[in-house]
Design a protein around this motif. Structure first.
Motif: not given
Length: 298
Positions: A84-101
Motif C-alpha cells: 500500500d505504501m509503495l503504491a502511494s509513494l509511486l503515485k499508482i494508488k493509495e492502497a492495493v485491493p484484494a483481488f477476491l474483493d
C-alpha cells in the motif's frame, strides 16, 4: 516496535533497493512510472484475500486495522502494508485491493491488485491445513486477472500494463517456520519453487519483480515462545536465524542468475533480514528501549 514505524522503514528500504538498482534514484519518484502494482505472497502483503475464502486465518477484526481509515480490512497490521505504501509513494494508488474483493472496480484492476494469502508458502504442504491460497495457486488468480484486464482494455494494452507493472513477492517464512530441523535439502526445494514461480510470472508478461528474502525467523514470536524454558527467558533462536541467512545468500545469488536468463527482466532481491535484525538488536536507534517485550511482541 510500532507497526507503522516498522513498515515505514521497510518501505524506505524497498525504495532504496529498487531505484538504486533501476538507476532511477537520482531522478526521484516521478521518473519511476509503473503502470500497476501486482502482489503475491503471505500475510506480510495480503491486503484482504483471506476474508473471501473459507479459512480461519483472517484479520477482519480489531485490533487489526485500528489505524486504517476503513477499520479492519483483512490486513495483518494495524494500518497499511508495504505494498500500500509503495503504491502511494509511486503515485499508482493509495492502497492495493484484494483481488477476491467482489466489489473490485475496473479502475482498480487496471492499476493493480493483491493475490497474496496470509499463511501461504511455496510448499503446498504449508497450506494444507489452513485452506488458504498457496503461492502457486495465486498464479491461477493472476490468470483470471489477466482475462478481466483484457476484457477492460484489450489484449495489447493489457500486455503493456503487465510488462510495466511492479511485482512484489513476499513468501517463504511460513515454510521455514514449521521446520523441525535445519534441512539444507529443503532450502534447495524452496529455491527451486521460487525459481519456477518467477519464471511463470515472466512467461505471463511480468518484467520487474522484487523478491523478499526471509526475515530473522528465529525472532518470530511463535518460535521464541515455543523454545523458551521459562517466562523470563525470551530470545531469538540463533540456529533459525542462521538458517534464514543461509537461505537468503543462496536466493540472492539465484535471482541474479535468473535475471541473466530472462531477457528484459529486472529481478531485485530485497534483504529484509538485515533491516529487521538491526531493529531488533539496536532498538534505541528507532526510539525504543527494547524490540521484543515479555509477551513476544515485536
Amino acid at each position: 516496535m510500532g507497526t507503522l514505524m516498522l513498515y515505514f522503514i521497510v518501505v524506505v528500504h524497498v525504495w532504496t533497493v529498487l531505484f538504486s538498482t533501476c538507476n532511477a534514484a537520482r531522478l526521484g519518484p516521478a521518473s519511476a512510472k509503473f503502470s500497476a502494482i501486482l502482489v503475491f505472497g503471505d500475510s506480510t502483503v495480503d491486503t484482504g484475500n483471506n476474508d473471501y475464502i473459507d479459512t480461519v486465518v483472517r484479520a477482519n477484526f480489531l485490533p487489526y486495522g485500528q489505524d486504517y481509515p476503513d477499520g479492519p480490512t483483512g490486513r495483518f497490521s494495524n494500518g497499511k502494508l508495504v505494498p500500500d505504501m509503495l503504491a502511494s509513494l509511486l503515485k499508482i494508488k493509495e492502497a492495493v485491493p484484494a483481488f477476491l474483493d467482489p466489489k473490485l472496480s475496473d479502475q482498480e484492476i487496471i492499476t493493480g491488485v493483491c493475490f497474496a494469502s496470509a499463511g501461504s508458502g511455496f510448499d503446498n504442504q504449508t497450506n494444507a491445513v489452513t485452506k488458504i491460497i498457496p503461492v502457486f495457486k495465486q498464479i491461477d488468480l493472476f490468470r483470471k486477472y489477466i482475462a478481466r484486464l483484457e476484457g477492460i482494455v484489450g489484449e495489447e494494452k493489457a500486455r503493456q500494463i503487465i510488462s510495466g507493472s511492479l511485482v512484489i513477492i513476499s513468501a517463504g517464512t511460513n515454510d521455514v517456520a514449521i521446520l523441525k530441523d535445519e534441512d539444507s535439502e529443503y532450502q534447495h526445494f524452496l529455491l527451486d519453487r521460487t525459481q519456477t514461480f518467477v519464471k511463470e510470472l515472466y512467461d505471463l508478461g511480468c518484467r520487474t519483480m522484487i523478491i523478499s528474502g526471509l526475515p530473522p525467523v528465529g525472532c518470530l514470536p511463535i518460535q521464541m515462545a515455543i523454545a523458551r524454558r521459562n517466562s523470563s527467558e525470551l530470545r531469538c533462536l540463533d540456529d533459525r536465524n542462521s538458517y534464514a541467512q543461509s537461505h537468503n545468500q543462496k536466493l540472492a545469488k539465484m535471482l541474479q542468475q535468473i535475471q541473466q536468463m530472462l531477457s528484459g527482466s529486472k529481478i531485485v532481491y530485497l534483504d529484509m533480514y538485515k533491516t529487521l535484525i538491526e531493529m531488533i538488536d539496536q532498538p534505541q536507534k528507532y526510539g525504543k528501549q527494547q524490540a521484543i517485550d515479555t509477551s513476544g511482541n515485536i
